[in-house]
Write a protein that holds these residues in place. Structure first.
Motif, PDB file in Angstrom:
ATOM      1  N   VAL A  53      -9.084   5.607 -12.075  1.00 21.87           N
ATOM      2  CA  VAL A  53      -8.078   5.290 -11.060  1.00 21.87           C
ATOM      3  C   VAL A  53      -7.912   6.506 -10.148  1.00 21.87           C
ATOM      4  CG1 VAL A  53      -5.638   4.757 -10.632  1.00 21.87           C
ATOM      5  CG2 VAL A  53      -6.847   3.684 -12.556  1.00 21.87           C
ATOM      6  N   VAL A  54      -7.960   6.261  -8.838  1.00 21.94           N
ATOM      7  CA  VAL A  54      -7.624   7.317  -7.872  1.00 21.94           C
ATOM      8  C   VAL A  54      -6.188   7.074  -7.440  1.00 21.94           C
ATOM      9  CG1 VAL A  54      -8.129   8.379  -5.660  1.00 21.94           C
ATOM     10  CG2 VAL A  54      -9.995   7.498  -7.086  1.00 21.94           C
ATOM     11  N   PHE A  55      -5.299   7.928  -7.894  1.00 23.15           N
ATOM     12  CA  PHE A  55      -3.874   7.748  -7.626  1.00 23.15           C
ATOM     13  C   PHE A  55      -3.554   8.266  -6.231  1.00 23.15           C
ATOM     14  CE2 PHE A  55       0.654   8.690  -7.833  1.00 23.15           C
ATOM     15  CZ  PHE A  55       1.141   7.586  -8.516  1.00 23.15           C
ATOM     16  N   LYS A  56      -2.853   7.450  -5.456  1.00 26.13           N
ATOM     17  CA  LYS A  56      -2.424   7.823  -4.104  1.00 26.13           C
ATOM     18  C   LYS A  56      -1.006   8.374  -4.186  1.00 26.13           C
ATOM     19  CE  LYS A  56      -6.058   6.200  -1.930  1.00 26.13           C
ATOM     20  NZ  LYS A  56      -6.914   7.027  -1.085  1.00 26.13           N
ATOM     21  N   ASP A  57      -0.897   9.657  -4.092  1.00 23.82           N
ATOM     22  CA  ASP A  57       0.400  10.324  -4.244  1.00 23.82           C
ATOM     23  C   ASP A  57       1.079  10.456  -2.881  1.00 23.82           C
ATOM     24  OD1 ASP A  57       2.557  11.795  -5.029  1.00 23.82           O
ATOM     25  OD2 ASP A  57       1.434  13.666  -5.273  1.00 23.82           O
ATOM     26  N   ALA A  92       9.781   2.525  -9.243  1.00 21.02           N
ATOM     27  CA  ALA A  92      10.713   3.547  -8.849  1.00 21.02           C
ATOM     28  C   ALA A  92      10.443   4.049  -7.433  1.00 21.02           C
ATOM     29  CB  ALA A  92      10.591   4.740  -9.809  1.00 21.02           C
ATOM     30  N   ARG A  93       9.154   4.166  -7.094  1.00 20.27           N
ATOM     31  CA  ARG A  93       8.846   4.757  -5.786  1.00 20.27           C
ATOM     32  C   ARG A  93       9.309   3.873  -4.640  1.00 20.27           C
ATOM     33  NH1 ARG A  93       2.850   5.292  -6.572  1.00 20.27           N
ATOM     34  NH2 ARG A  93       3.114   4.564  -8.696  1.00 20.27           N
ATOM     35  N   GLY A  94       9.359   2.570  -4.888  1.00 22.95           N
ATOM     36  CA  GLY A  94       9.835   1.671  -3.854  1.00 22.95           C
ATOM     37  C   GLY A  94      11.302   1.883  -3.501  1.00 22.95           C
ATOM     38  N   LEU A 129      -0.658  -4.656 -13.282  1.00 22.60           N
ATOM     39  CA  LEU A 129      -0.920  -3.855 -12.100  1.00 22.60           C
ATOM     40  C   LEU A 129      -2.198  -3.066 -12.312  1.00 22.60           C
ATOM     41  CD1 LEU A 129       1.506  -0.816 -11.796  1.00 22.60           C
ATOM     42  CD2 LEU A 129       1.483  -2.269 -13.781  1.00 22.60           C
ATOM     43  N   GLU A 130      -2.560  -2.216 -11.325  1.00 19.01           N
ATOM     44  CA  GLU A 130      -3.886  -1.580 -11.355  1.00 19.01           C
ATOM     45  C   GLU A 130      -4.138  -0.868 -12.670  1.00 19.01           C
ATOM     46  OE1 GLU A 130      -4.704   1.474  -8.447  1.00 19.01           O
ATOM     47  OE2 GLU A 130      -6.852   1.333  -8.798  1.00 19.01           O
ATOM     48  N   TYR A 131      -3.108  -0.248 -13.235  1.00 18.41           N
ATOM     49  CA  TYR A 131      -3.333   0.569 -14.423  1.00 18.41           C
ATOM     50  C   TYR A 131      -2.407   0.231 -15.581  1.00 18.41           C
ATOM     51  CZ  TYR A 131      -0.076   3.004 -11.288  1.00 18.41           C
ATOM     52  OH  TYR A 131       0.933   3.303 -10.400  1.00 18.41           O
ATOM     53  N   GLY A 132      -1.992  -1.049 -15.681  1.00 21.82           N
ATOM     54  CA  GLY A 132      -1.154  -1.395 -16.829  1.00 21.82           C
ATOM     55  C   GLY A 132      -0.459  -2.725 -16.667  1.00 21.82           C
ATOM     56  N   ASP A 154       5.969   1.387  -2.126  1.00 20.29           N
ATOM     57  CA  ASP A 154       5.144   2.445  -1.530  1.00 20.29           C
ATOM     58  C   ASP A 154       3.678   2.015  -1.425  1.00 20.29           C
ATOM     59  OD1 ASP A 154       4.796   2.590  -4.321  1.00 20.29           O
ATOM     60  OD2 ASP A 154       4.334   4.726  -4.264  1.00 20.29           O
ATOM     61  N   VAL A 155       3.152   1.395  -2.500  1.00 23.19           N
ATOM     62  CA  VAL A 155       1.716   1.095  -2.551  1.00 23.19           C
ATOM     63  C   VAL A 155       1.498  -0.377  -2.916  1.00 23.19           C
ATOM     64  CG1 VAL A 155      -0.434   1.569  -3.812  1.00 23.19           C
ATOM     65  CG2 VAL A 155       1.075   3.466  -3.178  1.00 23.19           C
ATOM     66  N   LEU A 156       0.549  -1.019  -2.222  1.00 22.85           N
ATOM     67  CA  LEU A 156       0.040  -2.332  -2.609  1.00 22.85           C
ATOM     68  C   LEU A 156      -1.372  -2.120  -3.155  1.00 22.85           C
ATOM     69  CD1 LEU A 156      -0.103  -5.461  -2.664  1.00 22.85           C
ATOM     70  CD2 LEU A 156      -0.808  -5.373  -0.260  1.00 22.85           C
ATOM     71  N   ALA A 157      -1.555  -2.448  -4.423  1.00 20.58           N
ATOM     72  CA  ALA A 157      -2.881  -2.311  -5.040  1.00 20.58           C
ATOM     73  C   ALA A 157      -3.392  -3.705  -5.384  1.00 20.58           C
ATOM     74  CB  ALA A 157      -2.786  -1.383  -6.246  1.00 20.58           C
ATOM     75  N   THR A 158      -3.252  -4.156  -6.632  1.00 24.83           N
ATOM     76  CA  THR A 158      -3.725  -5.504  -6.994  1.00 24.83           C
ATOM     77  C   THR A 158      -2.802  -6.606  -6.488  1.00 24.83           C
ATOM     78  OG1 THR A 158      -2.512  -5.557  -9.082  1.00 24.83           O
ATOM     79  CG2 THR A 158      -4.725  -4.582  -9.118  1.00 24.83           C
ATOM     80  N   GLU A 184      -1.859   0.524   1.485  1.00 25.12           N
ATOM     81  CA  GLU A 184      -2.530  -0.606   0.824  1.00 25.12           C
ATOM     82  C   GLU A 184      -3.942  -0.197   0.410  1.00 25.12           C
ATOM     83  OE1 GLU A 184      -3.206  -3.751   3.591  1.00 25.12           O
ATOM     84  OE2 GLU A 184      -4.113  -5.090   2.118  1.00 25.12           O
ATOM     85  N   LEU A 185      -4.282  -0.495  -0.826  1.00 29.77           N
ATOM     86  CA  LEU A 185      -5.646  -0.269  -1.296  1.00 29.77           C
ATOM     87  C   LEU A 185      -6.429  -1.548  -1.054  1.00 29.77           C
ATOM     88  CD1 LEU A 185      -4.845   1.613  -4.634  1.00 29.77           C
ATOM     89  CD2 LEU A 185      -5.114   2.526  -2.326  1.00 29.77           C
ATOM     90  N   GLY A 186      -7.074  -1.631   0.098  1.00 26.75           N
ATOM     91  CA  GLY A 186      -7.702  -2.875   0.528  1.00 26.75           C
ATOM     92  C   GLY A 186      -8.764  -3.383  -0.419  1.00 26.75           C
TER      93      GLY A 186
HETATM   94  N1  LIG Z   1      -4.034   3.905  -7.067  1.00 29.45           N
HETATM   95  C1  LIG Z   1      -2.698   3.902  -7.002  1.00 29.45           C
HETATM   96  N2  LIG Z   1      -2.037   4.957  -6.489  1.00 29.45           N
HETATM   97  C2  LIG Z   1      -0.684   4.964  -6.420  1.00 29.45           C
HETATM   98  N3  LIG Z   1       0.071   3.953  -6.834  1.00 29.45           N
HETATM   99  C3  LIG Z   1      -0.546   2.885  -7.345  1.00 29.45           C
HETATM  100  N4  LIG Z   1      -0.061   1.733  -7.841  1.00 29.45           N
HETATM  101  C4  LIG Z   1      -1.104   0.997  -8.254  1.00 29.45           C
HETATM  102  N5  LIG Z   1      -2.260   1.616  -8.027  1.00 29.45           N
HETATM  103  C5  LIG Z   1      -1.938   2.803  -7.463  1.00 29.45           C
END
Ligand SMILES: Nc1ncnc2[nH]cnc12
Ligand SMILES: O=P(O)(O)OC[C@H]1O[C@H](OP(=O)(O)OP(=O)(O)O)[C@H](O)[C@@H]1O
Length: 205
Positions: A53-57, A92-94, A129-132, A154-158, A184-186
């Motif tokens: 997973v590449v986390f978008k901080d 939480a980030r939302g 979600l992407e990681y759980g 904050d982020v739209l992934a799956t 958004e992670l397209g």
């Molecule tokens: N890759 C990602 N980075 C940050 N937040 C996320 N939420 C789901 N996937 C993510």
């Protein structure tokens, strides 16, 4: 503002080795300026929270006063005055986006919480979600019937989180006016899953 440049006092390159300064042309649903702001204030963190997973901080975006203000004011301006009655944000980030946007737009904010945190009778939705996996909840009386609700994160992934959040809003009596995210992670196609919704991302990568 130049795409890919940091506009505020925060300079992550000086603090974090993971930062990428070569940022490709930024595109999104709310204009090039907002896309560039998000691109310039996010950091890729490989293999977090798990390998692959590449986390978008986006913490640098929140921490930079000018970027945060311009992003929030930009979202409010994009939607226009009176286009929604209340903002709902996903823990939480939302919450960071939701509370600031509600303040800027002159509305209230409804927190959609992770399971077990709300004190009164709540509706639940479980999702992947992407990681759980997780469960979201909202108070069953969180919305006045027909209230127009802008859901933000904050982020739209799956799209699992977004779908669950909007399902909860509607089960609680609200009318979803749209779903807006900073990033958004397209490649994860979350938007396709939300095809019946008005989805907007400031930046799509
Ligand atoms: N890759 C990602 N980075 C940050 N937040 C996320 N939420 C789901 N996937 C993510
Ligand atoms: O589109 P999806 O695959 O569902 O992923 C998107 C969600 O993942 C992150 O939340 P997370 O559950 O990690 O919570 P946090 O805000 O508490 O860190 C992010 O803030 C979104 O809510």
């Amino acid at each position: 503002m130049v795409a890919g440049r940091f506009v505020g006092p925060f300079r992550p390159a000086a603090r974090l080795s993971a930062v990428t300064t070569e940022i490709p042309l930024a595109t999104g649903d709310c204009g090039a300026e907002l896309a560039a702001l998000v691109a310039g204030a996010s950091i890729d963190v490989p293999d977090f929270p798990k390998p692959g997973v590449v986390f978008k901080d986006l913490m640098p975006l929140f921490a930079d006063a000018e970027v945060f203000r311009r992003v929030i004011d930009g979202i409010a301006a994009h939607h226009g005055p009176g286009s929604f009655d209340v903002v709902a944000g996903v823990e939480a980030r939302g919450f960071v986006v939701a509370a600031a946007l509600a303040y800027a737009a002159g509305t209230g904010v409804v927190p959609i919480r992770k399971a077990g945190k709300l004190p009164r009778k709540a509706l639940s939705a479980s999702y992947a979600l992407e990681y759980g996996e997780a469960t979201l909840e909202v108070h069953e009386d969180a919305f006045v019937a027909g209230q127009r609700v802008l859901v933000v994160d904050d982020v739209l992934a799956t799209g699992g989180t977004a779908a669950a959040a909007m399902d909860l809003v509607e089960r609680a009596g609200g009318t979803v006016s749209g779903f807006t995210v900073l990033l958004e992670l397209g490649f994860l196609n979350g938007r396709a899953r939300l095809s019946s919704r008005a989805v907007r991302s400031l930046l799509t990568v």
